[in-house]
Enzyme design. Structure first.
Site, PDB file in Angstrom:
ATOM      1  N   LYS A 183      50.024 -34.109 -18.420  1.00  0.00           N
ATOM      2  CA  LYS A 183      50.413 -33.683 -17.069  1.00  0.00           C
ATOM      3  C   LYS A 183      49.314 -34.194 -16.135  1.00  0.00           C
ATOM      4  CE  LYS A 183      49.860 -31.272 -14.122  1.00  0.00           C
ATOM      5  NZ  LYS A 183      49.389 -31.797 -12.842  1.00  0.00           N
ATOM      6  N   GLU A 259      37.096 -29.094 -19.774  1.00  0.00           N
ATOM      7  CA  GLU A 259      36.077 -29.911 -19.082  1.00  0.00           C
ATOM      8  C   GLU A 259      36.175 -29.539 -17.618  1.00  0.00           C
ATOM      9  OE1 GLU A 259      33.871 -31.912 -20.341  1.00  0.00           O
ATOM     10  OE2 GLU A 259      34.580 -32.190 -22.382  1.00  0.00           O
ATOM     11  N   CYS A 293      32.671 -35.086 -11.500  1.00  0.00           N
ATOM     12  CA  CYS A 293      32.115 -33.820 -11.977  1.00  0.00           C
ATOM     13  C   CYS A 293      30.638 -33.997 -12.319  1.00  0.00           C
ATOM     14  CB  CYS A 293      32.883 -33.352 -13.200  1.00  0.00           C
ATOM     15  SG  CYS A 293      32.979 -34.625 -14.456  1.00  0.00           S
ATOM     16  N   GLU A 390      30.520 -27.471  -5.587  1.00  0.00           N
ATOM     17  CA  GLU A 390      30.686 -28.892  -5.893  1.00  0.00           C
ATOM     18  C   GLU A 390      31.023 -29.588  -4.579  1.00  0.00           C
ATOM     19  OE1 GLU A 390      33.893 -28.933  -8.958  1.00  0.00           O
ATOM     20  OE2 GLU A 390      32.677 -30.519  -9.811  1.00  0.00           O
TER      21      GLU A 390
HETATM   22  P1  NAD Z   1      42.208 -29.099 -10.295  1.00  0.00           P
HETATM   23  O1  NAD Z   1      41.659 -28.035 -11.162  1.00  0.00           O
HETATM   24  O2  NAD Z   1      42.718 -28.733  -8.967  1.00  0.00           O
HETATM   25  O3  NAD Z   1      43.416 -29.842 -11.028  1.00  0.00           O
HETATM   26  C1  NAD Z   1      43.271 -30.385 -12.313  1.00  0.00           C
HETATM   27  C2  NAD Z   1      44.639 -30.522 -12.932  1.00  0.00           C
HETATM   28  O4  NAD Z   1      45.223 -29.242 -13.074  1.00  0.00           O
HETATM   29  C3  NAD Z   1      45.630 -31.334 -12.113  1.00  0.00           C
HETATM   30  O5  NAD Z   1      46.482 -32.028 -12.982  1.00  0.00           O
HETATM   31  C4  NAD Z   1      46.402 -30.272 -11.364  1.00  0.00           C
HETATM   32  O6  NAD Z   1      47.676 -30.721 -10.959  1.00  0.00           O
HETATM   33  C5  NAD Z   1      46.496 -29.192 -12.427  1.00  0.00           C
HETATM   34  N1  NAD Z   1      46.663 -27.834 -11.919  1.00  0.00           N
HETATM   35  C6  NAD Z   1      46.269 -27.324 -10.732  1.00  0.00           C
HETATM   36  N2  NAD Z   1      46.601 -26.017 -10.662  1.00  0.00           N
HETATM   37  C7  NAD Z   1      47.204 -25.705 -11.834  1.00  0.00           C
HETATM   38  C8  NAD Z   1      47.741 -24.505 -12.374  1.00  0.00           C
HETATM   39  N3  NAD Z   1      47.743 -23.372 -11.713  1.00  0.00           N
HETATM   40  N4  NAD Z   1      48.264 -24.544 -13.607  1.00  0.00           N
HETATM   41  C9  NAD Z   1      48.264 -25.698 -14.321  1.00  0.00           C
HETATM   42  N5  NAD Z   1      47.764 -26.851 -13.870  1.00  0.00           N
HETATM   43  C10 NAD Z   1      47.230 -26.861 -12.640  1.00  0.00           C
HETATM   44  O7  NAD Z   1      41.077 -30.212 -10.238  1.00  0.00           O
HETATM   45  P2  NAD Z   1      41.098 -31.571  -9.416  1.00  0.00           P
HETATM   46  O8  NAD Z   1      40.917 -31.234  -7.969  1.00  0.00           O
HETATM   47  O9  NAD Z   1      42.258 -32.403  -9.820  1.00  0.00           O
HETATM   48  O10 NAD Z   1      39.802 -32.299  -9.981  1.00  0.00           O
HETATM   49  C11 NAD Z   1      38.525 -32.019  -9.547  1.00  0.00           C
HETATM   50  C12 NAD Z   1      37.837 -31.047 -10.466  1.00  0.00           C
HETATM   51  O11 NAD Z   1      37.834 -31.560 -11.792  1.00  0.00           O
HETATM   52  C13 NAD Z   1      36.396 -30.831 -10.119  1.00  0.00           C
HETATM   53  O12 NAD Z   1      36.077 -29.481 -10.246  1.00  0.00           O
HETATM   54  C14 NAD Z   1      35.656 -31.658 -11.170  1.00  0.00           C
HETATM   55  O13 NAD Z   1      34.341 -31.256 -11.402  1.00  0.00           O
HETATM   56  C15 NAD Z   1      36.526 -31.483 -12.339  1.00  0.00           C
HETATM   57  N6  NAD Z   1      36.313 -32.550 -13.314  1.00  0.00           N
HETATM   58  C16 NAD Z   1      35.651 -32.242 -14.474  1.00  0.00           C
HETATM   59  C17 NAD Z   1      35.404 -33.238 -15.403  1.00  0.00           C
HETATM   60  C18 NAD Z   1      34.681 -32.933 -16.682  1.00  0.00           C
HETATM   61  O14 NAD Z   1      34.761 -33.750 -17.577  1.00  0.00           O
HETATM   62  N7  NAD Z   1      34.003 -31.811 -16.812  1.00  0.00           N
HETATM   63  C19 NAD Z   1      35.829 -34.548 -15.148  1.00  0.00           C
HETATM   64  C20 NAD Z   1      36.492 -34.826 -13.961  1.00  0.00           C
HETATM   65  C21 NAD Z   1      36.739 -33.794 -13.050  1.00  0.00           C
END
Ligand code: NAD
Length: 486
Positions: A183, A259, A293, A390
């Protein structure tokens, strides 16, 4: 590649990939994908419904027995072909990433190579999943431990690395013998859809990899986590959403890898090589325009070198060329969307109101799109919101310190624990400080830690589990212990 447009990607799927077929959403839903450089609509893709989510689980389930029975060598060769296809199409993939995510082409090319490497690495690991045989201490029996695939996996990825976050999960899952449903983030579904096509071309059988773009992710992911056939969730995204999904996963006790977010400290000790520290800071801060991240979020710089470091970092940041990601000379692209740019500006304004000084940047440039100026802030007061959040943008807040122990204490003063950076000419001191930094990874005299061969992941609220390296595959394997008398 000159002016790139989506029309050049004639095989880019725009529907759901379920069971090896491209299908529209069951309710006909579609959503827009925007170009962050202009805000204009690039295209639309199908938006999965809850029924589609269950259909994808059906497809992953139907393919599971065949995939687990596929010899590891064959799984390995398919992954290797996927690496080769990605490498052959690297320029197209980089342009696609840049187009939908906004990142500058050099970043997008870096991501493409990094993403492809996960297929190569796990092609090599697929044939090395080994168990264990030992004699029980009592001598009464043997302990045989088999490694078996965990089962159907739901993979949820963020928008900031649309290719690499997908391959970092798909590679080890397929190597381990799992079938998956990906997804992707709703801001960046196109790269994931192209990955599905590449995997199909590489020989992945129908149903082994299913891709479900969805505008309303919550309902779709929740439906899958409540289907008893799903045994694994691997999520990369914010800590906030991670917490929600851990609770959802609890109902069926689904195995979770998380992650999550980071708030990386970047510590420059008094004996640091400043040229190296500024180079490292540019990478740790500016890769992906700060939308990583692993992005350095707080710079703790010893007072003896702080003026010099901030001046040099400010000069380098001010010289960066900001523009559309796909333009050849761009070094910093726009942020992913309007909320991202607005939120970065709010954090900067808050820091300045609290007393921080602007060395360079500090504004949204006067142009269309979701841009933010590369920014350096000095004398950021402890307690400023920008140090606790962040930033996810091209902003470097600097705090000075005089005592190493204080720097370590401030660096660890966060609920996150993904990565820390430390610069010193003294390797023994660097290792000692690395041991005291409370994070899953440390960049010691290095601004980039990501490596497909290394275990990537965080402590505290930055996550659970590791991706990449040998450990990355263990997340998709279950140990089965067989007690044997012989
Ligand atoms: P997000 O948490 O908003 O979304 C991540 C994913 O989850 C997306 O596919 C989104 O559509 C989905 N999602 C959102 N709400 C959901 C819900 N209620 N139920 C199920 N799925 C849902 O994050 P983002 O804005 O896409 O990405 C940025 C974040 O990701 C930052 O916090 C960053 O630090 C983190 N990140 C972490 C790593 C790591 O390896 N630790 C790597 C890249 C990004």
């Amino acid at each position: 590649m000159g002016d790139f447009s989506l029309d050049q990607l004639t095989d880019l799927p725009l529907d759901l990939c379920i069971g090896g077929k491209l299908v529209p959403a069951s309710d006909g839903g579609r959503f827009d994908v925007l170009d962050p450089a202009t805000g204009a609509v690039l295209t639309t893709v199908a938006s999965a419904s809850v029924d589609d989510a269950i259909a994808a689980v059906d497809a992953a389930d139907a393919a599971a027995a065949g995939w687990v029975a596929t010899p590891p060598r064959e799984r390995s060769e398919i992954l290797r072909r996927a690496f080769e296809l990605m490498t052959a199409r690297a320029d197209e993939i980089a342009h696609l990433i840049s187009l939908e995510n906004g990142k500058a082409l050099p970043d997008a090319r870096g991501e493409t190579a990094y993403a492809a490497e996960f297929f190569r690495w796990y092609a090599e690991e697929a044939v090395r999943a080994s168990g264990q045989v030992m004699t029980a201490p009592s001598g009464a029996n043997k302990i045989v431990v088999l490694q078996q695939p965990v089962g159907i996996c739901v993979l949820v990825t963020p928008w900031n690395f649309p290719a690499a976050m997908a391959t970092r999960k798909i590679g080890p899952a397929l190597a381990a013998g799992c079938t998956v449903i990906l997804k992707p983030a709703s801001d960046t579904p196109l790269t994931a859809l192209l990955m599905a096509k590449i995997l199909e071309d590489a020989g992945v059988p129908a149903g082994v990899v299913n891709v479900l773009p969805a505008r309303r992710s919550g309902a779709v992911v929740s439906a899958m986590l409540h289907d008893p056939r799903v045994r694994k969730l691997s999520f990369t995204g914010s800590t906030e959403v991670g917490r929600v999904l851990l609770k959802e996963a609890a109902d069926q006790v689904v195995n979770c890898s998380m992650e999550l977010g980071g708030n990386a400290p970047f510590v420059v000790l008094d004996d640091a090589d400043l040229d190296a520290a500024v180079d490292g800071a540019m990478i740790a801060k500016m890769r992906n325009a700060g939308e990583a991240c692993t992005a350095a979020n707080r710079f703790y710089v010893h007072e003896a070198v702080a003026a010099d470091f901030s001046q040099r970092l400010g000069d380098r940041m001010a010289a960066l060329r900001v523009g559309p990601g796909t333009a050849d000379d761009t070094e910093v692209g726009p942020l992913v969307n309007e909320e991202a740019a607005a939120s970065v500006h709010e954090l900067v304004e808050g820091a300045v109101a609290a007393g921080a000084r602007v060395v360079t940047g500090g504004k949204r440039p006067d142009r269309e799109g979701f841009y933010y100026e590369p920014t350096v802030l000095l004398d950021v007061p402890l307690g400023a919101e920008i140090l606790g959040e962040e930033i996810f943008g091209p902003v470097a807040p600097i705090i000075t310190f005089s005592d190493e122990a204080d720097a370590i204490r401030m660096a660890n003063d966060t609920e996150y624990g993904l990565v820390s950076y430390v610069y010193t000419r003294d390797l023994a001191r660097g290792l000692r400080v690395s041991e005291q930094l409370d994070s899953g990874m440390v960049g010691l005299n290095r601004g980039l830690v990501s490596d497909p061969a290394a275990p990537f992941g965080g402590t505290k609220q930055s996550g659970i589990g590791r991706e990449g390296g040998h450990e990355g595959m263990l997340d998709y394997l279950e140990s089965k212990y067989v007690a044997v008398s012989w």
